[in-house]
Motif scaffolding. Structure first.
Motif, PDB file in Angstrom:
ATOM      1  N   SER A   4      62.219  43.397  28.821  1.00  0.00           N
ATOM      2  CA  SER A   4      63.418  43.868  28.117  1.00  0.00           C
ATOM      3  C   SER A   4      62.995  44.724  26.932  1.00  0.00           C
ATOM      4  CB  SER A   4      64.266  42.688  27.632  1.00  0.00           C
ATOM      5  OG  SER A   4      63.512  41.832  26.790  1.00  0.00           O
ATOM      6  N   ASP A   5      63.898  45.569  26.483  1.00  0.00           N
ATOM      7  CA  ASP A   5      63.628  46.477  25.373  1.00  0.00           C
ATOM      8  C   ASP A   5      63.225  45.687  24.133  1.00  0.00           C
ATOM      9  OD1 ASP A   5      63.526  48.947  24.013  1.00  0.00           O
ATOM     10  OD2 ASP A   5      65.539  48.613  23.201  1.00  0.00           O
ATOM     11  N   GLY A   6      62.110  46.098  23.508  1.00  0.00           N
ATOM     12  CA  GLY A   6      61.632  45.445  22.295  1.00  0.00           C
ATOM     13  C   GLY A   6      60.719  44.267  22.534  1.00  0.00           C
ATOM     14  N   GLU A   7      60.523  43.872  23.783  1.00  0.00           N
ATOM     15  CA  GLU A   7      59.673  42.720  24.088  1.00  0.00           C
ATOM     16  C   GLU A   7      58.212  43.045  23.801  1.00  0.00           C
ATOM     17  OE1 GLU A   7      58.570  39.892  27.971  1.00  0.00           O
ATOM     18  OE2 GLU A   7      60.186  41.386  28.077  1.00  0.00           O
ATOM     19  N   ARG A   8      57.485  42.036  23.353  1.00  0.00           N
ATOM     20  CA  ARG A   8      56.046  42.173  23.113  1.00  0.00           C
ATOM     21  C   ARG A   8      55.293  41.625  24.314  1.00  0.00           C
ATOM     22  NH1 ARG A   8      53.457  45.009  19.660  1.00  0.00           N
ATOM     23  NH2 ARG A   8      52.032  43.341  19.038  1.00  0.00           N
ATOM     24  N   ILE A   9      54.311  42.389  24.797  1.00  0.00           N
ATOM     25  CA  ILE A   9      53.541  41.973  25.968  1.00  0.00           C
ATOM     26  C   ILE A   9      52.057  42.225  25.749  1.00  0.00           C
ATOM     27  CG2 ILE A   9      55.441  42.407  27.588  1.00  0.00           C
ATOM     28  CD1 ILE A   9      53.931  44.987  28.432  1.00  0.00           C
ATOM     29  N   ASP A  10      51.245  41.516  26.509  1.00  0.00           N
ATOM     30  CA  ASP A  10      49.819  41.812  26.607  1.00  0.00           C
ATOM     31  C   ASP A  10      49.628  42.558  27.926  1.00  0.00           C
ATOM     32  OD1 ASP A  10      47.099  41.905  27.025  1.00  0.00           O
ATOM     33  OD2 ASP A  10      46.718  39.808  26.541  1.00  0.00           O
ATOM     34  N   ILE A  11      49.405  43.863  27.850  1.00  0.00           N
ATOM     35  CA  ILE A  11      49.327  44.684  29.057  1.00  0.00           C
ATOM     36  C   ILE A  11      48.201  44.205  29.973  1.00  0.00           C
ATOM     37  CG2 ILE A  11      48.871  46.995  29.952  1.00  0.00           C
ATOM     38  CD1 ILE A  11      50.196  48.159  27.527  1.00  0.00           C
ATOM     39  N   LYS A  12      47.088  43.810  29.394  1.00  0.00           N
ATOM     40  CA  LYS A  12      45.963  43.352  30.204  1.00  0.00           C
ATOM     41  C   LYS A  12      46.368  42.155  31.065  1.00  0.00           C
ATOM     42  CE  LYS A  12      41.107  41.961  29.649  1.00  0.00           C
ATOM     43  NZ  LYS A  12      40.045  41.689  28.645  1.00  0.00           N
ATOM     44  N   ARG A  13      47.052  41.189  30.464  1.00  0.00           N
ATOM     45  CA  ARG A  13      47.484  40.014  31.208  1.00  0.00           C
ATOM     46  C   ARG A  13      48.564  40.370  32.229  1.00  0.00           C
ATOM     47  NH1 ARG A  13      48.697  35.174  27.468  1.00  0.00           N
ATOM     48  NH2 ARG A  13      49.770  36.870  26.446  1.00  0.00           N
ATOM     49  N   GLU A  14      49.492  41.237  31.845  1.00  0.00           N
ATOM     50  CA  GLU A  14      50.590  41.598  32.753  1.00  0.00           C
ATOM     51  C   GLU A  14      50.074  42.375  33.960  1.00  0.00           C
ATOM     52  OE1 GLU A  14      53.806  40.844  32.577  1.00  0.00           O
ATOM     53  OE2 GLU A  14      53.831  39.841  30.641  1.00  0.00           O
ATOM     54  N   MET A  15      49.163  43.309  33.752  1.00  0.00           N
ATOM     55  CA  MET A  15      48.641  44.080  34.877  1.00  0.00           C
ATOM     56  C   MET A  15      47.767  43.203  35.777  1.00  0.00           C
ATOM     57  SD  MET A  15      49.996  47.059  34.755  1.00  0.00           S
ATOM     58  CE  MET A  15      51.463  46.246  34.066  1.00  0.00           C
ATOM     59  N   ALA A  16      47.022  42.279  35.186  1.00  0.00           N
ATOM     60  CA  ALA A  16      46.216  41.370  36.004  1.00  0.00           C
ATOM     61  C   ALA A  16      47.109  40.514  36.894  1.00  0.00           C
ATOM     62  CB  ALA A  16      45.348  40.490  35.109  1.00  0.00           C
ATOM     63  N   ALA A  17      48.191  39.978  36.325  1.00  0.00           N
ATOM     64  CA  ALA A  17      49.107  39.153  37.112  1.00  0.00           C
ATOM     65  C   ALA A  17      49.769  39.972  38.215  1.00  0.00           C
ATOM     66  CB  ALA A  17      50.162  38.530  36.201  1.00  0.00           C
TER      67      ALA A  17
END
Length: 461
Positions: free
Chosen positions: A147-160
């Motif tokens: 969602s707009d404004g959410e904080r993510i760890d791209i490394k973890r998200e792309m790995a998943a």
């Protein structure tokens, strides 16, 4: 200073000084027994750049073994096209072999030719087309959760994400537990392979126990157990499946023999690493570079709006998303997932007309060659336009080789390119990922990985 890649750099070495044809130049002075291993192990990427600055064919020592570094694409092409003829695959370390077994990446000679003939049909263009819907569908599932404004760890998200794609395309529909268990084990394996390769472990006999080797053995046991469980379930089922594992189980060589259980395990792990580890890393670096280059991000968004409008991408869109392809190619230039290739000279081997002593280990580095200003003007700039077929740079063959080349080129290259482009298209059509300020350095493990979390804020377009 900071370049357009987002990486902090110091003073750049002068451009390489080409050797006279048929000659070599000496590399940095080494130490007894270890040779240049301490310098190599401290920072392999910088070490290869320093060798490139010395010349096109540079002598050095990997421990006590004579080595030759190649910087010129013509020489690199000779190495890759002559592998399996006048160059052998090197004997890779125990850490690498514990994970990869004797799969198509490791095998040699007739055994390699047999395995390649059995694995190759599962990743041909027709088969990649059948996997494209899974790639895009998994990316949509991920993007729908943000969602707009959410904080993510791209490394973890792309790995998943790439784990999910790999599990579904290789094993078929399966539970998240499979992806998580194999993913955790692969993370351990990747770190330990990189640590052993660039450290003193590279010179230790296989029988010497070390903490790293113990960790990688435990990780391989997890991988083996998960693969064995899924293979057994496939063999119990009567229905025909469209996944890679089913195609491997059904494949027969020219004598009518199938792959053994051990061979199935090795090829499955090889495909998993190719379909998950390499693409995950490429996507992380792509988001990092896009966040630091607003002009490129806007150009990519413009192409997605023009080609896709409000719909999701499919396989047929891949050919039309030329700028997205260029973004992936330029990412692989600056941050090549596989960062070095080697071969061992057989009797009679030559490079650039120069005869090599049998047993010489010959090295090439994607990292160093991809950043050579002779082939890539302003090499530190992230400029996808250099790949424009109508107005881009003239790039020599083998100046860009993220998937290797010659007879041992990566079988999954098209799979990886299609996957990366479709994921970029799905996500970038919806969001910009604003990566936090600060330098992220590459760590040369089994693949080229970020040295820390890659935190970002999701911004709806």
């Amino acid at each position: 200073m900071t370049t357009d890649t987002g990486a902090a750099v110091g003073a750049q070495p002068e451009g390489p000084r080409p050797n006279r044809p048929g000659t070599t130049v000496a590399g940095p002075r080494g130490v007894p027994v270890l040779g240049n291993l301490p310098q190599f192990g401290k920072d392999p990427l910088a070490f290869f750049e320093r060798l490139r600055a010395r010349g096109d064919m540079v002598r050095w020592r990997f421990g006590p073994k004579p080595s030759l570094f190649l910087a010129d694409p013509e020489h690199i092409g000779e190495l890759m096209t002559e592998t399996e003829r006048t160059f052998d695959q090197p004997a890779l370390g125990i850490a690498f072999r514990t994970v990869m077994g004797n799969g198509v990446v490791v095998a040699r000679g007739p055994d390699w030719r047999r395995k390649r003939s059995l694995v190759q049909p599962s990743v041909r263009p027709k088969q990649v087309r059948s996997y494209a819907a899974t790639m895009a569908g998994c990316a949509v599932e991920l993007a729908d959760r943000w969602s707009d404004g959410e904080r993510i760890d791209i490394k973890r998200e792309m790995a998943a994400l790439t784990q999910r794609i790999a599990v579904r395309t290789i094993f078929g529909a399966d539970t998240d537990a499979d992806a998580q268990a194999i993913g955790r084990a692969m993370d351990v394996a990747q770190r330990e392979i990189g640590a052993e390769f660039s450290g003193i472990g590279a010179l230790l006999p296989d029988w010497v126990p070390t903490p790293g080797r113990a960790r990688i053995k435990r990780a391989a046991e997890v991988i083996d157990a998960e693969v064995a469980r899924v293979v057994a379930r496939h063999r119990r089922g009567d229905e025909e499946r469209p996944d890679l594992l089913s195609r491997l189980l059904a494949a027969r060589d020219e004598t009518g023999e199938r792959l053994s259980d051990e061979e199935i395990r090795d090829e499955t792990v090889t495909l998993y690493i190719g379909g998950h580890e390499t693409t995950s890393s490429t996507l992380v670096w792509a988001w990092y570079l896009l966040a630091r280059n607003p002009r490129v991000r806007e150009a990519l968004a413009g192409e997605l709006d023009r080609v896709l409008g409000d719909r999701e991408p499919g396989f047929d869109d891949y050919a039309r998303l030329t700028y997205a392809q260029a973004v992936v190619k330029e990412t692989l230039r600056l941050y090549p997932t596989i960062w070095l290739l080697t071969g061992v000279a057989r009797e009679g081997a030559r490079i650039g007309g120069l005869p090599l002593v049998t047993g010489t280990r010959v090295w090439s580095s994607q990292w160093a060659t991809h950043r050579d200003p002779r082939w890539f003007p302003q090499p530190d700039e992230f400029r996808p336009e250099r790949w424009d077929p109508d107005g881009g740079d003239e790039i020599p063959e083998y100046a860009w080789f993220p998937f290797g080349g010659g007879p041992r080129a990566c079988l999954g290259a098209r799979f990886a390119m299609v996957e990366a482009v479709l994921v970029l298209a799905v996500v970038a059509r919806r969001f910009d990922l604003d990566v936090d300020p600060g330098e992220i350095r590459p760590v040369p493990a089994l693949t080229l990985q970020p040295d820390r979390e890659v935190l970002a804020t999701v911004r709806a377009r």
